[in-house]
Design an enzyme around this catalytic site. Structure first.
Site, PDB file in Angstrom:
ATOM      1  N   LYS A   1       2.272  12.869  -5.666  1.00 18.38           N
ATOM      2  CA  LYS A   1       1.179  12.057  -5.142  1.00 18.38           C
ATOM      3  C   LYS A   1       0.100  12.985  -4.594  1.00 18.38           C
ATOM      4  O   LYS A   1       0.394  13.979  -3.919  1.00 18.38           O
ATOM      5  CB  LYS A   1       1.695  11.141  -4.037  1.00 18.38           C
ATOM      6  CG  LYS A   1       0.691  10.110  -3.548  1.00 18.38           C
ATOM      7  CD  LYS A   1       1.355   9.103  -2.613  1.00 18.38           C
ATOM      8  CE  LYS A   1       0.412   7.990  -2.212  1.00 18.38           C
ATOM      9  NZ  LYS A   1       1.080   6.950  -1.397  1.00 18.38           N
TER      10      LYS A   1
ATOM     11  N   GLU B   1       6.816   3.457  -6.093  1.00 16.72           N
ATOM     12  CA  GLU B   1       6.995   4.804  -5.559  1.00 16.72           C
ATOM     13  C   GLU B   1       8.221   4.840  -4.647  1.00 16.72           C
ATOM     14  O   GLU B   1       8.540   3.865  -3.945  1.00 16.72           O
ATOM     15  CB  GLU B   1       5.742   5.289  -4.818  1.00 16.72           C
ATOM     16  CG  GLU B   1       5.345   4.521  -3.587  1.00 16.72           C
ATOM     17  CD  GLU B   1       4.094   5.110  -2.913  1.00 16.72           C
ATOM     18  OE1 GLU B   1       4.064   6.314  -2.627  1.00 16.72           O
ATOM     19  OE2 GLU B   1       3.145   4.325  -2.698  1.00 16.72           O
TER      20      GLU B   1
END
EC number: 6.3.5.1
Length: 644
Positions: free
Chosen positions: A115, A46
């Site tokens: 997310k 990420e």
């Protein structure tokens, strides 16, 4: 990618914080490497374009702008690439910032996934910067292109319909109902997780087990790409601990701090399909109706599936754990299951007598040990165990003496009943030539032995304990109404390779040195029904010369019964598993034998006695294998015939 295997990878580029141009170059370099290795799905950590630990720099317009420009560079680089690439970057939309995964393929941005579970406790403070994303997928503009932005997206490959990818990011994994849970219920077979999980004492083991368990619970492939070198060490350290798991099995991992940029393995979509197909309560249409399926295809519309050399390990002994510790634990559990099953049956009947034929071979040895354990549990006198040896034409002195020795060492009652005269008389009764060593010659001995055992059970108010194992029953290597029949078969769910492992375990754990010596000699004895007299060279009948190596047969039956794999796929897997042991011709020969016998001998399995299920594979006609006795094997044999 043929036979359901899809090559996937998790990558941890060595980044520089807030240096988007440098980071994009590292990502591009890894994409190029992965493409050359025929990877079809590549997952990065990420926020890898900026660095996860950039802190308040994530609020800087300059960083956000350059991150977007470098994502565009990465998209452009993939123009002639087939692999699906997933990278992390901060995406700004209508004044809000999102920790986002960009899914890219063939020079196109396919979708953006925000997310959902922002980590905002302990060392994490993601809510300082990010929002959790819209509840429903919406269309947004990204550098002139309109794409979907939301949690509920699945990316489907038209060339490989079972290759369906869902995405979650970091902390999403640990939600009680993770996004991946819904992705899988909506049809995703692989979950990609872009993560930045810092390292702490004990966390690597926890993370590894959690991801293995998640892949088992969801029956999916799971690719976990973690941040590593280049992230800030002001307060935290990131290790690049990457993992690839499949249905509870860890396929590959980059050990923490190994600086391994790329790990590669193949996920078997066939295993995932098969397991979900069998568990018909897996799918639930709750909360999945609003999913958006985004199709893509490989550049060649007429893409031809091709087999490639597998990098993942194919275990030659699928029933046996590789670690010594796990094997010991499994043997203890199996032995106890067998004994408890028999104990319950003996207690239900109210008998204090168990009759068992002992040959000095692996199966009857294990069965006798199980009977001994059941008697101990019930507090019964072991003299009530009638161990019967019945030597005849093919009995060797080695197996005969071992049968006597093991009976003596466990304290059972021994009955030595030669059956030669009875069988000769039977031959006279039915007009069979004693010198004709055909199937009548062999089966008459097996049925005579069973008759003796059954009559002894009547005489002593006991039950006959079956000794035959699952490998023999799958192949039909048992005499119908002979050793095929009993009143309770304690080994009926155990393949031969596992029977051997259990006897080896028993030899190691017993404190009786003489018993251990006998058990080890039994293990070293070639498997034989001992129904034919020895040859002039004093060679005795060897089972594996007739039906093939049991280790290969057990490998085949595992994938036939547990997953329903095609013969061609099993053949390819066997080539990998037994590359140093059997030629391709040998594998093909014994596979043909397996399928012929498996179909032709079902009638024997359709009327099996009771017996405990001890592994996930069973052939009980009342449970796991409800197969017609007159099914044809032509489709399976034709497929094998087509293998060049």
């Amino acid at each position: 990618m043929k036979h359901g295997f899809i090559r996937v990878a998790a990558a941890t580029p060595k980044i520089r914080l807030a240096d988007c141009t440098y980071n994009a170059k590292q990502v591009i370099k890894i994409i190029d490497t992965a493409e050359k290795q025929d990877v079809k799905l590549l997952v990065f950590p990420e926020l890898c374009v900026t660095g996860y630990s950039s802190g308040d720099l994530l609020l800087q317009e300059t960083l956000l702008h350059h991150a977007k420009m470098q994502v565009k560079e990465i998209i452009n680089f993939t123009k002639d690439k087939e692999l699906l690439t997933i990278i992390g970057f901060p995406f700004e939309y209508e004044g809000r910032l999102y920790n986002t995964a960009a899914v890219i393929q063939g020079g196109k941005l396919l979708g953006l996934i925000p997310k959902k579970a922002l980590a905002n406790y302990g060392e994490y403070y993601e809510a300082r910067y990010f929002s959790p994303g819209p509840k429903e997928a919406i269309k947004v503009e990204f550098l002139g292109e309109e794409v979907y932005f939301g949690h509920k997206l699945i990316f489907e490959c038209r060339n490989l319909p079972d290759f369906k990818v869902g995405v979650e990011i970091g902390q999403d994994l640990y939600m009680p109902l993770s996004p991946g849970t819904y992705h899988c219920m909506a049809g995703a077979t692989i979950i990609a997780n872009l993560s930045a999980s810092n390292e702490l004492a004990g966390r690597a083991g926890y993370r590894r087990n959690y991801i293995k368990n998640q892949s088992a619970r969801l029956i999916c492939g799971y690719i976990y790409a973690n941040a590593g070198e280049g992230e800030s060490t002001t307060d935290l350290v990131f290790s690049g601990h990457n993992l690839i798991a499949e249905n509870g099995t860890l396929l590959s991992q980059a050990e923490p701090f190994s600086n391994n940029e790329l790990i590669v393995s193949e996920i078997d979509l066939g295993i995932i399909k098969s397991e979900r197909r069998r568990k018909n309560n897996y799918f639930d249409d709750k909360d999945i109706s609003d999913y958006i399926k985004i199709p893509y295809c490989f550049l060649d519309g007429d893409y031809q599936l091709k087999p490639y050399k597998l990098t993942r390990k194919i275990k030659p002994f699928p029933f046996i754990p590789e670690s010594k510790e796990e094997l010991i634990k499994q043997c203890e559990e199996i032995f106890e299951i067998q004994a408890v099953g028999l104990k319950a049956r003996l207690a239900h009947i109210g008998t204090k007598c168990a009759v068992i034929g002992v040959s000095g071979g692996l199966d009857s040895t294990l069965a006798l040990l199980v009977v001994e354990r059941a008697f101990e549990m019930l507090g019964l006198d072991k003299k009530g165990i009638l161990a019967v040896t019945m030597p005849c034409f093919g009995t060797s002195s080695r197996t005969y003496n071992n049968a006597l020795a093991i009976t003596k060492n466990i304290g059972a009652s021994l009955l030595d009943i030669p059956i030669t005269d009875a069988v000769i008389q039977h031959f006279k009764d039915i007009g069979h030539d004693l010198d004709t060593h055909d199937i009548t010659f062999e089966n008459s001995q097996a049925r005579e032995r069973t008759q003796v055992l059954m009559d002894l059970a009547n005489k002593h108010n006991g039950i006959v304990i079956g000794t035959g194992d699952m490998s023999e029953l799958v192949l039909g290597w048992a005499t119908y109404n002979g050793d095929h029949m009993s009143m309770y078969g304690v080994n009926s769910s155990l393949p031969k390779t596992l029977v051997r492992a259990l006897v080896e375990w028993a030899a190691d754990v017993t404190v009786n040195e003489e018993l251990s010596r006998v058990l080890k000699d039994i293990i070293d004895t070639p498997v034989s029904p001992e129904l034919l007299p020895p040859s002039r060279e004093n060679k005795y009948q060897v089972t594996e010369e007739s039906v093939g190596p049991y280790k290969l047969n057990d490998f085949i039956l595992y994938y036939v019964l547990k997953y329903g794999f095609s013969p061609e796929k099993i053949y390819r897997m066997a080539q990998t598993a037994f590359a140093k042991e059997y030629s391709n011709e040998e594998i093909l020969k014994w596979m043909q034998m397996f399928y012929k016998r498996f179909f032709a001998q079902q009638y024997k399995r359709s009327c099996l006695p009771d017996g405990p299920k001890v592994t996930r594979v069973s052939i009980s006609p009342r449970g796991d294998l409800r197969m017609p006795s007159d099914a044809k094997s032509a489709l399976w044999l034709d497929e094998l015939m087509g293998i060049s």
